[in-house]
Design a protein around this motif. Structure first.
Motif, PDB file in Angstrom:
ATOM      1  N   HIS A  93      -1.395   0.527   0.961  1.00 13.99           N
ATOM      2  CA  HIS A  93      -1.124  -0.805   0.430  1.00 13.99           C
ATOM      3  C   HIS A  93      -1.623  -0.922  -1.009  1.00 13.99           C
ATOM      4  N   SER A  94      -2.802  -0.402  -1.269  1.00 12.22           N
ATOM      5  CA  SER A  94      -3.350  -0.444  -2.624  1.00 12.22           C
ATOM      6  C   SER A  94      -2.460   0.325  -3.591  1.00 12.22           C
ATOM      7  N   ALA A  95      -1.967   1.485  -3.166  1.00 15.58           N
ATOM      8  CA  ALA A  95      -1.102   2.291  -4.031  1.00 15.58           C
ATOM      9  C   ALA A  95       0.203   1.564  -4.329  1.00 15.58           C
ATOM     10  N   LEU A  96       0.765   0.889  -3.328  1.00 16.36           N
ATOM     11  CA  LEU A  96       2.011   0.164  -3.558  1.00 16.36           C
ATOM     12  C   LEU A  96       1.780  -1.026  -4.482  1.00 16.36           C
ATOM     13  N   ARG A  97       0.685  -1.749  -4.280  1.00  6.90           N
ATOM     14  CA  ARG A  97       0.387  -2.880  -5.155  1.00  6.90           C
ATOM     15  C   ARG A  97       0.242  -2.415  -6.599  1.00  6.90           C
ATOM     16  N   ASP A  98      -0.398  -1.271  -6.793  1.00  2.00           N
ATOM     17  CA  ASP A  98      -0.579  -0.749  -8.148  1.00  2.00           C
ATOM     18  C   ASP A  98       0.739  -0.311  -8.774  1.00  2.00           C
ATOM     19  N   ALA A  99       1.744  -0.014  -7.937  1.00  2.00           N
ATOM     20  CA  ALA A  99       3.033   0.446  -8.448  1.00  2.00           C
ATOM     21  C   ALA A  99       3.986  -0.703  -8.760  1.00  2.00           C
ATOM     22  N   LEU A 100       3.661  -1.914  -8.321  1.00  3.93           N
ATOM     23  CA  LEU A 100       4.548  -3.056  -8.488  1.00  3.93           C
ATOM     24  C   LEU A 100       3.985  -4.031  -9.513  1.00  3.93           C
ATOM     25  N   PRO A 101       4.846  -4.854 -10.099  1.00  6.19           N
ATOM     26  CA  PRO A 101       4.351  -5.865 -11.038  1.00  6.19           C
ATOM     27  C   PRO A 101       3.266  -6.732 -10.401  1.00  6.19           C
ATOM     28  N   ALA A 102       2.254  -7.068 -11.181  1.00  8.48           N
ATOM     29  CA  ALA A 102       1.086  -7.757 -10.638  1.00  8.48           C
ATOM     30  C   ALA A 102       1.434  -9.113 -10.044  1.00  8.48           C
ATOM     31  N   ALA A 115       4.906  17.915   6.923  1.00  8.31           N
ATOM     32  CA  ALA A 115       3.796  17.928   5.985  1.00  8.31           C
ATOM     33  C   ALA A 115       4.145  17.135   4.739  1.00  8.31           C
ATOM     34  N   GLY A 116       3.163  16.490   4.159  1.00  3.62           N
ATOM     35  CA  GLY A 116       3.404  15.731   2.944  1.00  3.62           C
ATOM     36  C   GLY A 116       2.393  14.623   2.776  1.00  3.62           C
ATOM     37  N   GLU A 117       2.239  14.177   1.547  1.00  2.26           N
ATOM     38  CA  GLU A 117       1.310  13.109   1.225  1.00  2.26           C
ATOM     39  C   GLU A 117       2.091  11.869   0.787  1.00  2.26           C
ATOM     40  N   ARG A 118       1.367  10.789   0.648  1.00  2.00           N
ATOM     41  CA  ARG A 118       1.946   9.569   0.105  1.00  2.00           C
ATOM     42  C   ARG A 118       2.614   9.868  -1.233  1.00  2.00           C
ATOM     43  N   ILE A 119       3.824   9.366  -1.445  1.00  3.64           N
ATOM     44  CA  ILE A 119       4.543   9.596  -2.693  1.00  3.64           C
ATOM     45  C   ILE A 119       3.927   8.738  -3.793  1.00  3.64           C
ATOM     46  N   ASP A 120       3.762   9.325  -4.942  1.00  2.00           N
ATOM     47  CA  ASP A 120       3.161   8.636  -6.078  1.00  2.00           C
ATOM     48  C   ASP A 120       4.246   7.862  -6.842  1.00  2.00           C
ATOM     49  N   PHE A 121       4.208   6.543  -6.729  1.00  2.00           N
ATOM     50  CA  PHE A 121       5.147   5.693  -7.454  1.00  2.00           C
ATOM     51  C   PHE A 121       4.459   4.943  -8.596  1.00  2.00           C
ATOM     52  N   SER A 122       3.353   5.466  -9.076  1.00  2.00           N
ATOM     53  CA  SER A 122       2.576   4.750 -10.089  1.00  2.00           C
ATOM     54  C   SER A 122       3.361   4.520 -11.374  1.00  2.00           C
ATOM     55  N   ARG A 132       9.896 -16.378  -8.082  1.00  2.00           N
ATOM     56  CA  ARG A 132       9.020 -15.466  -7.337  1.00  2.00           C
ATOM     57  C   ARG A 132       9.773 -14.181  -7.025  1.00  2.00           C
ATOM     58  N   ILE A 133       9.145 -13.039  -7.291  1.00  2.00           N
ATOM     59  CA  ILE A 133       9.718 -11.721  -7.012  1.00  2.00           C
ATOM     60  C   ILE A 133       8.950 -11.108  -5.849  1.00  2.00           C
ATOM     61  N   VAL A 134       9.674 -10.650  -4.823  1.00  2.00           N
ATOM     62  CA  VAL A 134       9.019 -10.020  -3.676  1.00  2.00           C
ATOM     63  C   VAL A 134       9.722  -8.706  -3.343  1.00  2.00           C
ATOM     64  N   PHE A 135       8.978  -7.832  -2.685  1.00  2.00           N
ATOM     65  CA  PHE A 135       9.480  -6.534  -2.246  1.00  2.00           C
ATOM     66  C   PHE A 135       9.146  -6.359  -0.766  1.00  2.00           C
ATOM     67  N   GLU A 136       9.821  -5.403  -0.132  1.00  2.00           N
ATOM     68  CA  GLU A 136       9.578  -5.109   1.276  1.00  2.00           C
ATOM     69  C   GLU A 136       9.217  -3.637   1.432  1.00  2.00           C
ATOM     70  N   ALA A 137       8.297  -3.365   2.338  1.00  2.00           N
ATOM     71  CA  ALA A 137       7.910  -1.981   2.615  1.00  2.00           C
ATOM     72  C   ALA A 137       7.569  -1.850   4.091  1.00  2.00           C
ATOM     73  N   GLY A 138       7.912  -0.722   4.661  1.00  2.00           N
ATOM     74  CA  GLY A 138       7.556  -0.416   6.035  1.00  2.00           C
ATOM     75  C   GLY A 138       6.913   0.946   6.106  1.00  2.00           C
ATOM     76  N   ARG A 139       7.750   1.993   6.034  1.00  2.00           N
ATOM     77  CA  ARG A 139       7.257   3.362   6.198  1.00  2.00           C
ATOM     78  C   ARG A 139       6.218   3.732   5.145  1.00  2.00           C
ATOM     79  N   TYR A 140       6.362   3.203   3.922  1.00  2.00           N
ATOM     80  CA  TYR A 140       5.413   3.576   2.873  1.00  2.00           C
ATOM     81  C   TYR A 140       4.001   3.108   3.206  1.00  2.00           C
ATOM     82  N   LEU A 141       3.886   1.974   3.886  1.00  2.00           N
ATOM     83  CA  LEU A 141       2.569   1.416   4.176  1.00  2.00           C
ATOM     84  C   LEU A 141       1.895   2.074   5.373  1.00  2.00           C
ATOM     85  N   VAL A 142       2.673   2.540   6.350  1.00  2.00           N
ATOM     86  CA  VAL A 142       2.047   3.042   7.578  1.00  2.00           C
ATOM     87  C   VAL A 142       2.454   4.458   7.957  1.00  2.00           C
ATOM     88  N   GLY A 143       3.475   5.014   7.310  1.00  2.00           N
ATOM     89  CA  GLY A 143       3.985   6.323   7.737  1.00  2.00           C
ATOM     90  C   GLY A 143       2.934   7.414   7.743  1.00  2.00           C
TER      91      GLY A 143
END
Length: 420
Positions: A20-29, A228-235, A258-269
């Motif tokens: 979640h922290s990584a996704l927040r850092d990748a999106l507009p504040a 195998a694999g790690e969280r994808i870096d979308f920074s 208001r701008i919103v985004f949706e995530a599923g697999r990225y947050l818990v996969g």
């Protein structure tokens, strides 16, 4: 994890927080994030995501109940889905849900009728099926014939049909274009297309009295699945996406957009692993065969949807080490225990030497794992679900098990499947 019996899904709450922290850092504040419960609605994961600031996106009465039990207020819920029964809309309204995604004039009229019956006014996001897909999609959600959304050209041609109703106000657009994109450039291309479509639709709908102030740009943030694999870096996404928003929606912060985004697999996969024991090892027609206690009933019951690649499970020594498997010596057909030849994970898995009782691990199955599988097929017991917290290693695993029971069939109720 050595205390956890198999088969077991093990979820690490610390990884959910990191994702979640990584996704927040990748999106507009100034943007918001919805979590799509269809990825995994385990209550412990939901509680952590609520604590991190995500809002819930649900598609059914069951998911709505899970979101409310996890502590989200109903006013934070976005209720989506391409078709909704009158009964479930009424149930959601009584629970306090006031924001829905709608896909057609009929859906707007349905919301208006039921909300009017309850004496309230609801807010609707008009879901759009854009005129063409964008590259890189794992599963196309737009640009093709689809149950999702109204075609852009349809809305532009018959705009008045997509305007407000007395009890259903169109407050925004829902522009989810695709899933499981692994490249930043593909995501930027998708969002650029969505924003330009949103700009033209906003101009057309404004002429009919519609004031759009919410733009749900969807997501499609990719993650490794069962490999195998790690969280994808979308920074690198944030600067490009912020520039796109400034160009296509200038002054958005001043007019309350208001701008919103949706995530599923990225947050818990990447937060989940399936541990499963070896039941048998043999050779058949010169081929190594490994039979596991888990099959398509525990993972991968949706291969017909082209969602599942061949699985190559790795040996987990003492059920703890999923990072460094021993050298491969087997070229194995890997199956589950079900009485059907369809219960096959891989026909050429590279595995170490195995014996019955060894434990294999399938990593990165925190999303679309147990709940997306053929859990009732052939009636085998379900895996347990265990929750650990890497931020609190002394915390004992929280273990739960879902039990499926068939209820009595009567002429009045018909066959039902109860979940305990």
């Amino acid at each position: 994890m050595s205390r956890i019996p198999t088969p077991a899904y093990v979820y690490d709450l610390a990884e959910v927080r990191r994702n979640h922290s990584a996704l927040r850092d990748a999106l507009p504040a100034d943007s918001g994030v919805y979590y799509s419960l269809k990825a995994n609605a385990h209550p412990s994961l939901l509680r952590v995501l609520r604590e991190q600031g995500a809002s819930p996106e649900v598609c059914s009465s069951g998911e709505l109940e899970a979101a409310l039990v996890a502590g989200w207020p109903a006013t934070e819920v976005l209720y989506s889905g391409p078709g909704k029964r009158d009964e479930e809309i009424g149930q959601a309204l009584r629970a306090g849900v006031r924001q829905f995604s709608v896909d057609s004039p009929h859906a707007i009229e349905q919301m208006d009728r039921i909300a009017g019956r309850h004496g309230i006014r609801v807010q609707c996001l008009l879901r759009i099926n854009d005129d063409q897909p964008v590259p890189g999609q794992g599963l196309a959600m737009t640009g093709v014939a689809s149950q999702f959304g109204a075609d852009t050209r349809w809305v532009l041609r018959e705009t008045a049909r997509f305007a407000d109703r007395p009890h259903a106000e169109i407050i925004g657009l829902h522009l989810y274009m695709g899933t499981n994109l692994a490249e930043t450039e593909d995501l930027l291309g998708q969002f650029e297309r969505s924003l330009r479509t949103a700009k033209s639709l906003r101009a057309a709908l404004t002429e009919h009295g519609v004031r759009l102030r919410v733009f749900d740009l969807g997501g499609g943030f990719g993650a490794p699945f069962a490999s195998a694999g790690e969280r994808i870096d979308f920074s690198a996404l944030r600067p490009g996406l912020t520039a796109l928003l400034d160009e296509e929606l200038p002054g958005r912060n001043d007019d309350g957009t208001r701008i919103v985004f949706e995530a599923g697999r990225y947050l818990v996969g990447t937060a989940g692993v399936l541990l499963t024991s070896v039941l048998d090892v043999k050779q058949s027609h010169g081929k190594d065969v490994v039979v596991l206690e888990s099959g398509i009933n525990h993972l991968g019951g949706m291969p017909g949807l082209r969602r599942l690649p061949p699985l190559n499970p790795r040996l987990a020594l003492d059920a703890t080490d999923v990072a460094a498997p021993p050298p491969a010596v087997l070229d194995a057909l890997v199956t589950g225990p079900l009485c059907t030849p369809l219960d096959t994970w891989s026909r050429a898995a590279k595995l170490p030497e195995l014996r019955p009782g060894d434990v294999l691990a399938v990593p990165n199955v925190g999303a679309y794992g147990l709940s997306a599988s053929l859990v009732a097929f052939l009636g085998h017991p379900l895996p347990i679900e265990a929750v650990v917290d890497g931020d609190d290693p002394d915390r004992a695993p929280e273990v739960t098990r879902i039990h499926l029971t068939r209820t009595t069939v009567t002429a009045d109720t018909g066959p039902t499947l109860g979940v305990k």
